[in-house]
Write a protein that holds these residues in place. Sequence first.
Motif, PDB file in Angstrom:
ATOM      1  N   LYS A  37      22.977   2.688  10.125  1.00 24.14           N
ATOM      2  CA  LYS A  37      23.856   3.762  10.592  1.00 24.14           C
ATOM      3  C   LYS A  37      23.453   4.222  11.992  1.00 24.14           C
ATOM      4  O   LYS A  37      24.300   4.582  12.813  1.00 24.14           O
ATOM      5  CB  LYS A  37      23.847   4.916   9.601  1.00 24.14           C
ATOM      6  N   LEU A  64      13.557   9.698   1.984  1.00 23.28           N
ATOM      7  CA  LEU A  64      13.842   8.282   1.789  1.00 23.28           C
ATOM      8  C   LEU A  64      13.900   8.031   0.288  1.00 23.28           C
ATOM      9  O   LEU A  64      12.881   8.105  -0.408  1.00 23.28           O
ATOM     10  CB  LEU A  64      12.756   7.416   2.427  1.00 23.28           C
ATOM     11  N   PRO A 119      14.622   2.028   7.562  1.00 27.87           N
ATOM     12  CA  PRO A 119      15.512   1.221   6.724  1.00 27.87           C
ATOM     13  C   PRO A 119      15.468   1.675   5.275  1.00 27.87           C
ATOM     14  O   PRO A 119      14.399   2.026   4.762  1.00 27.87           O
ATOM     15  CB  PRO A 119      14.949  -0.203   6.881  1.00 27.87           C
ATOM     16  N   SER A 129      13.558   2.124  -0.341  1.00 33.40           N
ATOM     17  CA  SER A 129      13.561   1.074   0.667  1.00 33.40           C
ATOM     18  C   SER A 129      12.971  -0.183   0.047  1.00 33.40           C
ATOM     19  O   SER A 129      11.775  -0.225  -0.270  1.00 33.40           O
ATOM     20  CB  SER A 129      12.739   1.490   1.898  1.00 33.40           C
ATOM     21  N   ASN A 152      25.190   9.331   0.980  1.00 33.46           N
ATOM     22  CA  ASN A 152      24.877   8.522   2.164  1.00 33.46           C
ATOM     23  C   ASN A 152      24.624   7.053   1.811  1.00 33.46           C
ATOM     24  O   ASN A 152      23.921   6.339   2.526  1.00 33.46           O
ATOM     25  CB  ASN A 152      23.647   9.095   2.896  1.00 33.46           C
ATOM     26  N   ILE A 169      17.789   3.625   1.785  1.00 37.84           N
ATOM     27  CA  ILE A 169      18.728   4.680   1.400  1.00 37.84           C
ATOM     28  C   ILE A 169      18.077   6.023   1.677  1.00 37.84           C
ATOM     29  O   ILE A 169      17.010   6.331   1.130  1.00 37.84           O
ATOM     30  CB  ILE A 169      19.102   4.571  -0.091  1.00 37.84           C
ATOM     31  N   VAL A 170      18.687   6.817   2.547  1.00 34.75           N
ATOM     32  CA  VAL A 170      18.106   8.105   2.917  1.00 34.75           C
ATOM     33  C   VAL A 170      19.057   9.238   2.537  1.00 34.75           C
ATOM     34  O   VAL A 170      20.274   9.110   2.627  1.00 34.75           O
ATOM     35  CB  VAL A 170      17.777   8.173   4.427  1.00 34.75           C
ATOM     36  N   GLU A 213      17.582   9.279   9.415  1.00 34.97           N
ATOM     37  CA  GLU A 213      18.762   8.428   9.444  1.00 34.97           C
ATOM     38  C   GLU A 213      18.402   7.011   9.037  1.00 34.97           C
ATOM     39  O   GLU A 213      17.289   6.533   9.284  1.00 34.97           O
ATOM     40  CB  GLU A 213      19.392   8.430  10.850  1.00 34.97           C
ATOM     41  N   ASN A 214      19.338   6.348   8.390  1.00 33.32           N
ATOM     42  CA  ASN A 214      19.218   4.936   8.023  1.00 33.32           C
ATOM     43  C   ASN A 214      19.357   4.055   9.260  1.00 33.32           C
ATOM     44  O   ASN A 214      20.092   4.383  10.192  1.00 33.32           O
ATOM     45  CB  ASN A 214      20.302   4.611   6.992  1.00 33.32           C
ATOM     46  N   ASP A 215      18.654   2.905   9.294  1.00 28.41           N
ATOM     47  CA  ASP A 215      18.635   2.085  10.508  1.00 28.41           C
ATOM     48  C   ASP A 215      19.995   1.496  10.860  1.00 28.41           C
ATOM     49  O   ASP A 215      20.387   1.490  12.028  1.00 28.41           O
ATOM     50  CB  ASP A 215      17.577   0.976  10.412  1.00 28.41           C
ATOM     51  N   GLU A 232      25.286  -0.207   1.639  1.00 29.25           N
ATOM     52  CA  GLU A 232      24.141  -0.890   1.030  1.00 29.25           C
ATOM     53  C   GLU A 232      24.584  -2.205   0.378  1.00 29.25           C
ATOM     54  O   GLU A 232      24.448  -2.413  -0.831  1.00 29.25           O
ATOM     55  CB  GLU A 232      23.458   0.028   0.010  1.00 29.25           C
ATOM     56  N   GLY A 259      21.923  -4.752   5.541  1.00 31.73           N
ATOM     57  CA  GLY A 259      22.630  -3.483   5.422  1.00 31.73           C
ATOM     58  C   GLY A 259      23.891  -3.488   6.261  1.00 31.73           C
ATOM     59  O   GLY A 259      24.106  -4.381   7.087  1.00 31.73           O
TER      60      GLY A 259
END
Length: 389
Positions: A195, A162, A152, A165, A238, A154-155, A191-193, A242, A223
């Motif tokens: 997404k 990361l 979780p 978070s 990406n 912003i990645v 990857e973000n959770d 948010e 999110g």
Amino acid sequence: MVAGRKVDKVLMRQNNTRLVLNTIRSAGEMSRAQAAEATGMSIVTVGRIADELIERGVLREQEKDGCIGRPPRVLSLNGDRLLCPAAFLSREQLYLGLVSPAGQLCRQVSHPVPQESFTSQQVIPWMAERLKDFLHSLSGTAFQQTVGVVIPGIVDIDRGELEFSANFRWRSVPVVRQLEQALPGYSFVLENDSKAIALAEHSFGACSGCRNMVVLNLSDGIGAAVILNGEIYRGKDNMAGEIGHITLNPAGKICECGKVGCLQTQLSHRAILAEAGTVYPGVTFPQLLEYYQRGDPFAVGVIRQLTSYTSIAINLLANTYAPDVILLCGSLLRAHPLIPSLLTDSCRDSLSEYMQNTFQLKLESFGVTGSLIGGGAAALQQVLDRLCR
């Protein structure tokens, strides 16, 4: 010019291969003629690409079962050769799995995350050790050496970092570099959770086949993820989705991100329990809902706040993206069976009249495993892209 024409020809071949692969992947299976029609290529071109990918073990071709008369031959991904490992790190659990191209979890384990020191310096090496053990347990199984890692926050998917978070209180953590150092020979896709859940639900779940959808993830943080015209929309760096840090009340509570009055301070799992704990210290979500069902005025107020702010979030997403589907997911929904019904009954309260019937509201179909399945899907996409080069 000759060199330029050669480069153009190579790029065209790569793009055609990628298009054929992704078309077959999305459909599950199709004949060569169907693939030619879907891609707009000639059946000769599709046949040449299919033959090459079959020889490399990426595709397989077999007779379709259950047909009357001579069964047609269909192409599909070679699932036995394209299994991808995935990891999902939450605040409480590390989930590990092996995901098939059809979105099935062939293997799954989980480990409670050590809570005494939840820093990236402690947790990432611990995670790498658990992942190493899991990959070792897969010996004898043909799987890809690309691992999807879901976290979780912003990645930066290009740098594998990361960025931030709020849930973890981590900043600028080079997750992929640390995992590559601990597990040489493997590559990693971060990857973000939210997404990842969108990828899973769009490819295999409640929103399969939907062209435009939004995922609203109600968990320890808030999110969203957006799929437009069948493709995930990432925005600059990406950062699309948010919404947890949109300011709704400038005079509200201070958020973990440092701002005041973020949506997350009113709607997240932790925020609701913190609010309830001011009257009922140590209360759990099931206990809070029990008080609510008894008609306890404070509990009723807390739950009404939950449904009200969920309606506001849905209103924001519906008006911004005008999707066909808004899908609700996350730990808040899983906390108690009553929560999904309360949210679906009241979620349109803040919608303008013109938006009331423009989209379907759906609930997640995979639960916590959606992040794992989405991580596997992200890893597989990188594998397929590499095969097209």
